[in-house]
Each structure stands twice: as C-alpha cells, then as structure tokens.
Design an enzyme around this catalytic site. Structure first.
Site, PDB file in Angstrom:
ATOM      1  N   THR A   1      60.361  56.822  56.568  1.00 25.12           N
ATOM      2  CA  THR A   1      61.185  57.618  57.476  1.00 25.12           C
ATOM      3  C   THR A   1      62.635  57.650  57.035  1.00 25.12           C
ATOM      4  OG1 THR A   1      62.152  57.620  59.699  1.00 25.12           O
ATOM      5  CG2 THR A   1      61.333  55.529  58.916  1.00 25.12           C
TER       6      THR A   1
ATOM      7  N   TYR B   1      62.678  49.871  64.387  1.00 28.38           N
ATOM      8  CA  TYR B   1      61.696  50.777  63.777  1.00 28.38           C
ATOM      9  C   TYR B   1      62.083  51.077  62.325  1.00 28.38           C
ATOM     10  CZ  TYR B   1      59.616  55.275  62.541  1.00 28.38           C
ATOM     11  OH  TYR B   1      58.969  56.296  61.877  1.00 28.38           O
TER      12      TYR B   1
HETATM   13  N1  LIG Z   1      56.676  62.127  63.925  1.00 31.02           N
HETATM   14  C1  LIG Z   1      57.760  62.020  63.183  1.00 31.02           C
HETATM   15  O1  LIG Z   1      58.719  62.776  63.330  1.00 31.02           O
HETATM   16  C2  LIG Z   1      57.841  60.953  62.116  1.00 31.02           C
HETATM   17  C3  LIG Z   1      58.996  60.907  61.307  1.00 31.02           C
HETATM   18  C4  LIG Z   1      59.090  59.922  60.324  1.00 31.02           C
HETATM   19  C5  LIG Z   1      58.028  59.053  60.088  1.00 31.02           C
HETATM   20  N2  LIG Z   1      56.923  59.125  60.888  1.00 31.02           N
HETATM   21  C6  LIG Z   1      55.829  58.194  60.587  1.00 31.02           C
HETATM   22  O2  LIG Z   1      54.628  58.930  60.418  1.00 31.02           O
HETATM   23  C7  LIG Z   1      53.504  58.173  60.870  1.00 31.02           C
HETATM   24  C8  LIG Z   1      52.656  59.004  61.819  1.00 31.02           C
HETATM   25  O3  LIG Z   1      53.471  59.421  62.905  1.00 31.02           O
HETATM   26  P1  LIG Z   1      52.870  60.340  64.070  1.00 31.02           P
HETATM   27  O4  LIG Z   1      54.019  61.089  64.640  1.00 31.02           O
HETATM   28  O5  LIG Z   1      51.683  61.074  63.579  1.00 31.02           O
HETATM   29  O6  LIG Z   1      52.452  59.220  65.105  1.00 31.02           O
HETATM   30  P2  LIG Z   1      51.095  59.062  65.948  1.00 31.02           P
HETATM   31  O7  LIG Z   1      51.374  58.006  66.951  1.00 31.02           O
HETATM   32  O8  LIG Z   1      50.617  60.370  66.428  1.00 31.02           O
HETATM   33  O9  LIG Z   1      50.078  58.527  64.854  1.00 31.02           O
HETATM   34  C9  LIG Z   1      49.965  57.165  64.494  1.00 31.02           C
HETATM   35  C10 LIG Z   1      48.478  56.841  64.417  1.00 31.02           C
HETATM   36  O10 LIG Z   1      48.329  55.477  64.015  1.00 31.02           O
HETATM   37  C11 LIG Z   1      47.379  54.852  64.858  1.00 31.02           C
HETATM   38  N3  LIG Z   1      47.715  53.425  64.886  1.00 31.02           N
HETATM   39  C12 LIG Z   1      48.859  52.839  65.317  1.00 31.02           C
HETATM   40  N4  LIG Z   1      48.779  51.507  65.196  1.00 31.02           N
HETATM   41  C13 LIG Z   1      47.551  51.240  64.665  1.00 31.02           C
HETATM   42  C14 LIG Z   1      46.881  50.042  64.304  1.00 31.02           C
HETATM   43  N5  LIG Z   1      47.435  48.850  64.504  1.00 31.02           N
HETATM   44  N6  LIG Z   1      45.653  50.131  63.760  1.00 31.02           N
HETATM   45  C15 LIG Z   1      45.056  51.340  63.563  1.00 31.02           C
HETATM   46  N7  LIG Z   1      45.646  52.504  63.899  1.00 31.02           N
HETATM   47  C16 LIG Z   1      46.885  52.450  64.445  1.00 31.02           C
HETATM   48  C17 LIG Z   1      47.537  55.546  66.201  1.00 31.02           C
HETATM   49  O11 LIG Z   1      46.409  55.425  67.047  1.00 31.02           O
HETATM   50  C18 LIG Z   1      47.776  56.979  65.762  1.00 31.02           C
HETATM   51  O12 LIG Z   1      46.570  57.683  65.612  1.00 31.02           O
HETATM   52  C19 LIG Z   1      54.079  56.894  61.483  1.00 31.02           C
HETATM   53  O13 LIG Z   1      53.975  55.868  60.520  1.00 31.02           O
HETATM   54  C20 LIG Z   1      55.538  57.234  61.732  1.00 31.02           C
HETATM   55  O14 LIG Z   1      56.356  56.091  61.633  1.00 31.02           O
HETATM   56  C21 LIG Z   1      56.796  60.057  61.874  1.00 31.02           C
HETATM   57  O1  LIG Z   2      64.431  64.145  75.566  1.00 32.45           O
HETATM   58  C1  LIG Z   2      65.062  64.090  74.498  1.00 32.45           C
HETATM   59  C2  LIG Z   2      64.454  63.653  73.291  1.00 32.45           C
HETATM   60  C3  LIG Z   2      65.210  63.585  72.153  1.00 32.45           C
HETATM   61  N1  LIG Z   2      66.532  63.939  72.182  1.00 32.45           N
HETATM   62  C4  LIG Z   2      67.325  63.865  70.956  1.00 32.45           C
HETATM   63  O2  LIG Z   2      66.732  64.726  69.994  1.00 32.45           O
HETATM   64  C5  LIG Z   2      66.862  64.180  68.682  1.00 32.45           C
HETATM   65  C6  LIG Z   2      65.479  64.047  68.074  1.00 32.45           C
HETATM   66  O3  LIG Z   2      64.779  63.040  68.804  1.00 32.45           O
HETATM   67  P1  LIG Z   2      63.208  62.779  68.635  1.00 32.45           P
HETATM   68  O4  LIG Z   2      62.474  64.063  68.648  1.00 32.45           O
HETATM   69  O5  LIG Z   2      62.835  61.735  69.636  1.00 32.45           O
HETATM   70  O6  LIG Z   2      63.104  62.209  67.165  1.00 32.45           O
HETATM   71  P2  LIG Z   2      63.825  60.948  66.510  1.00 32.45           P
HETATM   72  O7  LIG Z   2      64.250  59.947  67.504  1.00 32.45           O
HETATM   73  O8  LIG Z   2      64.888  61.487  65.585  1.00 32.45           O
HETATM   74  O9  LIG Z   2      62.651  60.256  65.710  1.00 32.45           O
HETATM   75  C7  LIG Z   2      61.659  60.986  64.989  1.00 32.45           C
HETATM   76  O10 LIG Z   2      62.160  61.253  63.719  1.00 32.45           O
HETATM   77  C8  LIG Z   2      62.476  60.084  62.979  1.00 32.45           C
HETATM   78  C9  LIG Z   2      63.108  60.563  61.710  1.00 32.45           C
HETATM   79  O11 LIG Z   2      64.389  61.096  62.033  1.00 32.45           O
HETATM   80  C10 LIG Z   2      61.194  59.304  62.781  1.00 32.45           C
HETATM   81  O12 LIG Z   2      61.430  58.181  61.998  1.00 32.45           O
HETATM   82  C11 LIG Z   2      60.609  58.903  64.114  1.00 32.45           C
HETATM   83  O13 LIG Z   2      59.358  58.268  63.903  1.00 32.45           O
HETATM   84  C12 LIG Z   2      60.386  60.142  64.929  1.00 32.45           C
HETATM   85  O14 LIG Z   2      59.979  59.761  66.243  1.00 32.45           O
HETATM   86  C13 LIG Z   2      67.564  62.826  68.855  1.00 32.45           C
HETATM   87  O15 LIG Z   2      68.934  63.017  68.618  1.00 32.45           O
HETATM   88  C14 LIG Z   2      67.343  62.490  70.330  1.00 32.45           C
HETATM   89  O16 LIG Z   2      68.363  61.698  70.891  1.00 32.45           O
HETATM   90  C15 LIG Z   2      67.134  64.377  73.337  1.00 32.45           C
HETATM   91  O17 LIG Z   2      68.323  64.680  73.368  1.00 32.45           O
HETATM   92  N2  LIG Z   2      66.367  64.442  74.470  1.00 32.45           N
END
Ligand SMILES: NC(=O)c1ccc[n+]([C@@H]2O[C@H](COP(=O)([O-])OP(=O)(O)OC[C@H]3O[C@@H](n4cnc5c(N)ncnc54)[C@H](O)[C@@H]3O)[C@@H](O)[C@H]2O)c1
Ligand SMILES: O=c1ccn([C@@H]2O[C@H](COP(=O)(O)OP(=O)(O)O[C@H]3O[C@H](CO)[C@@H](O)[C@H](O)[C@H]3O)[C@@H](O)[C@H]2O)c(=O)[nH]1
Length: 352
Positions: free
Chosen positions: A122, A146
């Site tokens: 991330t 995190y």
């Molecule tokens: N969504 C974002 O914007 C974002 C940004 C940066 C990095 N990431 C990373 O991408 C990955 C996926 O994110 P996502 O948004 O799809 O989240 P998500 O919660 O939808 O997916 C995570 C999955 O991992 C599984 N999981 C969690 N802990 C587990 C465990 N102990 N054993 C087996 N399975 C487990 C959950 O059940 C889920 O299906 C994460 O590692 C997150 O840190 C996400």
């Molecule tokens: O109700 C809300 C939710 C979010 N935000 C803002 O919107 C931005 C984006 O927030 P969010 O969508 O929650 O994403 P992040 O907190 O930036 O985190 C996401 O993006 C990261 C990378 O930037 C990943 O590492 C994390 O897993 C993923 O959850 C941030 O400034 C928040 O403070 C608001 O103002 N109101």
C-alpha cells in the site's frame, strides 16, 4: 494452455473486493485461481472463477493441506485487515493478522515449494509524503499501524528472498475503487469505510450524510487528496506482476496508481453529477493516520510490468461503483450472488 497443465495460482484473500476481481482476471488469462480465505470480510458469492478453500492464514496445517492439494505455481497474497483508522485504535488486530498471518503463510509457501509471490502492499507505507507525486524511492515512514504492518512485511519479503529464494513483487496500491465492468463484482464491506461507496450510499439515500474527515488540510480545497485506481486495472496489474516473476524478475516493489489526485470534495461532486442527486455532507474531524495527499508516480509499473491503467478515469470509477450499488438492492445482484462457481474444465485442472 494444455489441459492438466499445472497453472494453479493460490489467491489468498481471493473472496475479498480486490481478490475477487483478481480471480476473474486470472481466469480470463487461463489460470485457475484457488481462493484461500477465512471470509472475515470476503464473500462466498464473490468466488466464481475457481474453488474456494475456507481457512485462516494463521492455520498452518490447513494451509499446508491446500497447498499440497493444488500445488500452485505462485501465490497472490491479499489477505489482511485494511482500515487505516481502525488500525490506530486496534493495532494488535493488525499486527496479528497482517504480520503474524503473513509469516505463517510464508512458512507454508516455503514448505510447499512455492517460490513466487505477489503481495498487496500500500501507499500507506510512505506515510506523510515529503514530495508529490510519490515514487518508489520516496522514504517509507508509515503513520498508521496498518501502514507499518505492510512495511514490515515488505522487509520480511526482501529477507526471505535473500535467505530462501522466494521472489516477490510488492504492489503498493493507491486508493482502489470502482466495480467490475460487467457488473459481476463490486465492493461490499461491512462496515464500509471507503469514501466512494459511502458517498454513493449517501447519494442514494441509504445513509443520512457523508462525513468529510477534515477540511483544513494543506490542499487547494482543504480536503484530503487521494489517487484512485479502478479495481479492474489493479486486477490486471496482478497478471502482469505474475508474468514478471514467471519470466525470472527479481524481488521488487512498485506503485499502482494513476498519477492523478482527487480531493474528497471532488469525489463528492463526481458522485452528485453521476447520480443526479445532491449529497448531504458534514465536516468531521480529521481521521487519525490520514495523510493530506497521496498521489503516485506510476511510471515504474509502466516500465517494469508493461501495464497501463485503462479504465481509471473518475467517471468510470464512480460510474461502475454506482451501477454496482444500485444493483445491490435489485434482483440482478441477488441472481449474480447465487450463480454457481464454474465446474468442468476448472474442476479437472484443480485436481479436485
Ligand atoms: N482497498 C484498497 O483501497 C487497498 C489499498 C491498498 C492496499 N490494499 C490491500 O489490498 C488487499 C485487499 O484489500 P480489499 O480492499 O480487497 O480488502 P477485503 O477486506 O475486501 O479483502 C481481504 C480478504 O482477505 C480475507 N482475510 C483477511 N484476513 C484473513 C485471514 N487471516 N485468513 C484468510 N483470509 C483472510 C478476507 O476475508 C477478505 O476476503 C489488502 O491486503 C489491503 O491491505 C487495499
Ligand atoms: O466517510 C469518509 C470516508 C473517507 N473520507 C476520506 O476520504 C479519503 C479516502 O479514504 P478511504 O476511502 O477510507 O481510503 P484510505 O483511508 O485512503 O485507505 C484506502 O487506501 C489506502 C491507500 O491510500 C489503503 O492502504 C487502504 O487499505 C484503503 O482502505 C481519506 O482522506 C478519508 O479521510 C472521508 O472524508 N469520509
């Protein structure tokens, strides 16, 4: 690909938001994605392109069993807790699942002879940026547990390569958003914490108002800026990352973003425009652990992986997320959720 050729990929966390889209992209490219997931935040209905093996990454005997059964050629590790704010109030939860869980997974990958791993990292590993856009040489100094958990894992991965020859690519995602272009998948977290789905729910009248966390950041409109990348572009990048490792690429890390940043207010405007509804917003305090702006320098991924984001324009990100959100309350979504996982060719290749 010849029938029976072992091209199983272990997708750890494959039932989640990004994992589901990644499985779809893998299946389209001819791989068999084998999802390993404890369903803590993922969904059985999201696993449509290969088998689902229920299990926790901290359960080593279950992992060993699944790895021995499918003999994957590589793994993609997405399983983690991923909410920045929650990690500040409950760091133990994050270090246990993300760091301890990953160590457990790595041990079983080693024992099972899996020597290639794509890891979900991330941009939160960079912390508060010293310069924008953020390239991979930017110092990494996370401001949330995190972010620290992911940075620790990246360090562990570098050490495991040196000592054990496990080649890895850490993909530092920026903010992932949007939904499958064919409407088959989308974001479904409970509780939802991400800005775009929350803004859409507020616009569709499913929640009262959207809180804007801070309007006093040093940004042009005072709200925080993020680089939003479409989940389909991100999923496709995993294929390129896999090919990079398969062709002998060395352990490395790269950003996955677009290079364009949007403020919270700009996201609110896009949601208003594309839903045709006015959004009720209120200003709330800044959320702990939130840097003011995170924007990627995306060029390294272009060069290293030969990948480009193709559907990460804001209108496509928000438009596909709106379509998904609207389908959630309709029969369309329920029918898709009930669709059986493919059998036949995939079942044969799974060795099931
Ligand atoms: N969504 C974002 O914007 C974002 C940004 C940066 C990095 N990431 C990373 O991408 C990955 C996926 O994110 P996502 O948004 O799809 O989240 P998500 O919660 O939808 O997916 C995570 C999955 O991992 C599984 N999981 C969690 N802990 C587990 C465990 N102990 N054993 C087996 N399975 C487990 C959950 O059940 C889920 O299906 C994460 O590692 C997150 O840190 C996400
Ligand atoms: O109700 C809300 C939710 C979010 N935000 C803002 O919107 C931005 C984006 O927030 P969010 O969508 O929650 O994403 P992040 O907190 O930036 O985190 C996401 O993006 C990261 C990378 O930037 C990943 O590492 C994390 O897993 C993923 O959850 C941030 O400034 C928040 O403070 C608001 O103002 N109101």
């Amino acid at each position: 690909m010849a029938p029976g050729h072992n091209h199983n990929i272990l997708v750890v966390g494959g039932a989640g938001y990004i994992g589901g889209h990644t499985c779809k992209a893998l299946a389209r490219a001819g791989y068999l994605p084998v999802t390993y997931d404890n369903l803590v935040s993922g969904h059985e209905w999201a696993v449509k392109w290969g088998p689902l093996e229920h299990g926790d990454i901290r359960d080593r005997s279950r992992l060993a069993e699944v790895i021995a059964r499918y003999r994957p050629t590589a793994a993609i590790h997405l399983a983690a807790y991923a909410c920045v704010g929650e990690s500040v109030v409950n760091p133990a939860k994050y270090y246990h699942n993300n760091v301890v869980g990953t160590l457990s997974l790595l041990e079983e990958l080693r024992a099972g002879g899996v020597d290639k791993l794509v890891f979900s990292s991330t941009c939160a590993t960079y912390g508060a940026p010293l310069r924008l856009p953020i390239d991979e040489a930017h110092p990494r100094s996370p401001v949330s547990p995190y972010g620290h958990s992911k940075e620790m894992i990246e360090q562990i991965l570098r050490d495991y390569d040196r000592a054990y020859g496990l080649r890895t690519i850490a993909l530092r995602y920026f903010n992932v958003a949007g939904a499958d272009l064919e409407g088959e998948l989308g974001e479904d977290h409970d509780p939802e914490t991400h800005l775009i789905p929350l803004a859409i729910e507020a616009a569709l009248g499913r929640r009262a108002a959207l809180s804007i966390f801070g309007d006093d950041f040093p940004t042009p409109d005072g709200t925080a800026i993020r680089d939003y990348i479409h989940v389909v572009d991100l999923a496709v990048a995993h294929l390129h990352a896999l090919e990079y490792l398969e062709s002998g690429g060395a352990t490395t890390a790269c950003n996955l973003g677009t290079g364009c940043g949007y403020s919270v207010r700009e996201i609110v405007s896009a949601v208003e425009e594309l839903t045709g509804r006015e959004l009720d917003t209120k200003i709330a305090p800044r959320r702990a652990g939130d840097p003011p702006a995170l924007v990627a320098a995306p060029e390294r991924a272009y060069e290293l992986l030969g990948w480009r984001p193709l559907c990460s324009g804001l209108a496509t990100i928000v438009g596909t997320a709106i379509r998904w959100a609207r389908a959630q309350s309709s029969g369309e979504a329920r029918a898709q959720h009930a669709a059986p996982r493919p059998v036949g060719r995939d079942a044969a290749r799974s060795g099931a």
